[in-house]
Design an enzyme around this catalytic site. Sequence first.
Site, PDB file in Angstrom:
ATOM      1  N   LYS A   1      46.996  78.051  28.819  1.00 43.17           N
ATOM      2  CA  LYS A   1      46.327  76.853  28.658  1.00 43.17           C
ATOM      3  C   LYS A   1      44.592  76.811  28.961  1.00 43.17           C
ATOM      4  O   LYS A   1      44.114  77.645  29.426  1.00 43.17           O
ATOM      5  CB  LYS A   1      47.366  75.684  28.927  1.00 43.17           C
ATOM      6  CG  LYS A   1      48.427  75.421  29.482  1.00 43.17           C
ATOM      7  CD  LYS A   1      49.395  74.241  29.353  1.00 43.17           C
ATOM      8  CE  LYS A   1      50.588  73.732  29.202  1.00 43.17           C
ATOM      9  NZ  LYS A   1      51.310  72.483  29.996  1.00 43.17           N
TER      10      LYS A   1
ATOM     11  N   GLU B   1      59.438  77.893  18.431  1.00 47.17           N
ATOM     12  CA  GLU B   1      58.298  78.073  18.651  1.00 47.17           C
ATOM     13  C   GLU B   1      57.436  79.008  17.816  1.00 47.17           C
ATOM     14  O   GLU B   1      55.854  78.724  17.380  1.00 47.17           O
ATOM     15  CB  GLU B   1      57.874  78.066  20.259  1.00 47.17           C
ATOM     16  CG  GLU B   1      58.282  76.017  20.149  1.00 47.17           C
ATOM     17  CD  GLU B   1      58.373  76.338  22.746  1.00 47.17           C
ATOM     18  OE1 GLU B   1      57.752  77.743  23.145  1.00 47.17           O
ATOM     19  OE2 GLU B   1      58.593  75.448  22.779  1.00 47.17           O
TER      20      GLU B   1
ATOM     21  N   ARG C   1      52.292  78.399  38.085  1.00 48.48           N
ATOM     22  CA  ARG C   1      51.360  77.035  38.106  1.00 48.48           C
ATOM     23  C   ARG C   1      51.317  76.903  39.619  1.00 48.48           C
ATOM     24  O   ARG C   1      50.508  75.608  40.090  1.00 48.48           O
ATOM     25  CB  ARG C   1      52.541  76.270  37.625  1.00 48.48           C
ATOM     26  CG  ARG C   1      52.512  75.982  35.825  1.00 48.48           C
ATOM     27  CD  ARG C   1      53.875  74.983  35.491  1.00 48.48           C
ATOM     28  NE  ARG C   1      53.647  75.221  33.859  1.00 48.48           N
ATOM     29  CZ  ARG C   1      54.895  74.456  33.154  1.00 48.48           C
ATOM     30  NH1 ARG C   1      56.134  74.775  34.034  1.00 48.48           N
ATOM     31  NH2 ARG C   1      54.772  74.654  32.070  1.00 48.48           N
TER      32      ARG C   1
ATOM     33  N   HIS D   1      52.681  77.381  29.242  1.00 49.00           N
ATOM     34  CA  HIS D   1      53.824  76.635  28.254  1.00 49.00           C
ATOM     35  C   HIS D   1      55.116  77.829  28.961  1.00 49.00           C
ATOM     36  O   HIS D   1      54.712  79.136  28.048  1.00 49.00           O
ATOM     37  CB  HIS D   1      53.811  76.074  27.643  1.00 49.00           C
ATOM     38  CG  HIS D   1      54.693  75.956  26.323  1.00 49.00           C
ATOM     39  ND1 HIS D   1      55.496  74.664  26.897  1.00 49.00           N
ATOM     40  CD2 HIS D   1      55.725  77.262  25.480  1.00 49.00           C
ATOM     41  CE1 HIS D   1      56.498  75.261  25.822  1.00 49.00           C
ATOM     42  NE2 HIS D   1      56.205  76.723  24.566  1.00 49.00           N
TER      43      HIS D   1
ATOM     44  N   TYR E   1      55.194  70.228  20.568  1.00 48.65           N
ATOM     45  CA  TYR E   1      55.818  69.537  21.124  1.00 48.65           C
ATOM     46  C   TYR E   1      56.255  67.750  20.822  1.00 48.65           C
ATOM     47  O   TYR E   1      56.483  67.383  21.344  1.00 48.65           O
ATOM     48  CB  TYR E   1      54.665  68.542  22.374  1.00 48.65           C
ATOM     49  CG  TYR E   1      54.148  69.660  23.178  1.00 48.65           C
ATOM     50  CD1 TYR E   1      54.646  69.984  24.408  1.00 48.65           C
ATOM     51  CD2 TYR E   1      53.037  69.678  23.456  1.00 48.65           C
ATOM     52  CE1 TYR E   1      54.554  70.729  25.430  1.00 48.65           C
ATOM     53  CE2 TYR E   1      52.350  70.597  24.573  1.00 48.65           C
ATOM     54  CZ  TYR E   1      52.869  70.916  25.196  1.00 48.65           C
ATOM     55  OH  TYR E   1      52.769  72.029  26.147  1.00 48.65           O
TER      56      TYR E   1
ATOM     57  N   ASN F   1      48.638  72.140  33.072  1.00 45.22           N
ATOM     58  CA  ASN F   1      49.302  73.466  34.528  1.00 45.22           C
ATOM     59  C   ASN F   1      49.389  75.063  34.210  1.00 45.22           C
ATOM     60  O   ASN F   1      50.594  75.200  34.614  1.00 45.22           O
ATOM     61  CB  ASN F   1      50.430  72.247  34.672  1.00 45.22           C
ATOM     62  CG  ASN F   1      51.344  72.553  33.559  1.00 45.22           C
ATOM     63  OD1 ASN F   1      50.916  72.691  32.609  1.00 45.22           O
ATOM     64  ND2 ASN F   1      52.437  71.966  33.882  1.00 45.22           N
TER      65      ASN F   1
END
Length: 142
Positions: free
Chosen positions: A9, A126, A102, A115, A49, A112
């Site tokens: 992220k 995805e 994390r 993913h 999402y 965090n």
Amino acid sequence: MERTLVIIKPEAVRKKLVGKIISIYEDNRLEIIHAHRVLATSDVLKLHYQDLITKPFFEELVSYMSSSECVVLILEGEHVVETVRKINGATDPGKADPGTIRYMYGETLQVNAVHGSESVEKADLEIEIWRDLIRYEKGSKR
Ligand code: UDP
Ligand code: MG
């Protein structure tokens, strides 16, 4: 062979944790078969999402995830989906087990670090959602 989609992220990329995070997956004998750094579009994030669309944090999440570039990985290996979820740790870094990504690198419930797809079915979905953006070739055996 089973595959999963990982997103490193934006904050983890900004903090230059990409190498450390990739090493953790490789140390667990998982194979990185594709890696692409990209600024996520809100179209892709809204599909990615889609199950969270009714949540109060949805808009903020999409905006965070497109705040700067992320690094999207496709990993391959036996039980890779479950293994990556274990290595990533609980969604909330404050509740994640020591040693998980994390726990080590997450900041908040939203920010965090990583993913990982939740199931084999979600992983396949995805990968299709991100395929064009991350230039992962259609029909690629790899
Ligand atoms: N998230 C958030 N607020 C919450 C719960 C989740 O911002 O109260 C974000 C967080 O970044 C999380 C993502 O939404 O990683 C997806 O949520 P999910 O419950 O699917 O957690 P994950 O599968 O990522 O562990
Ligand atoms: Mg999830």
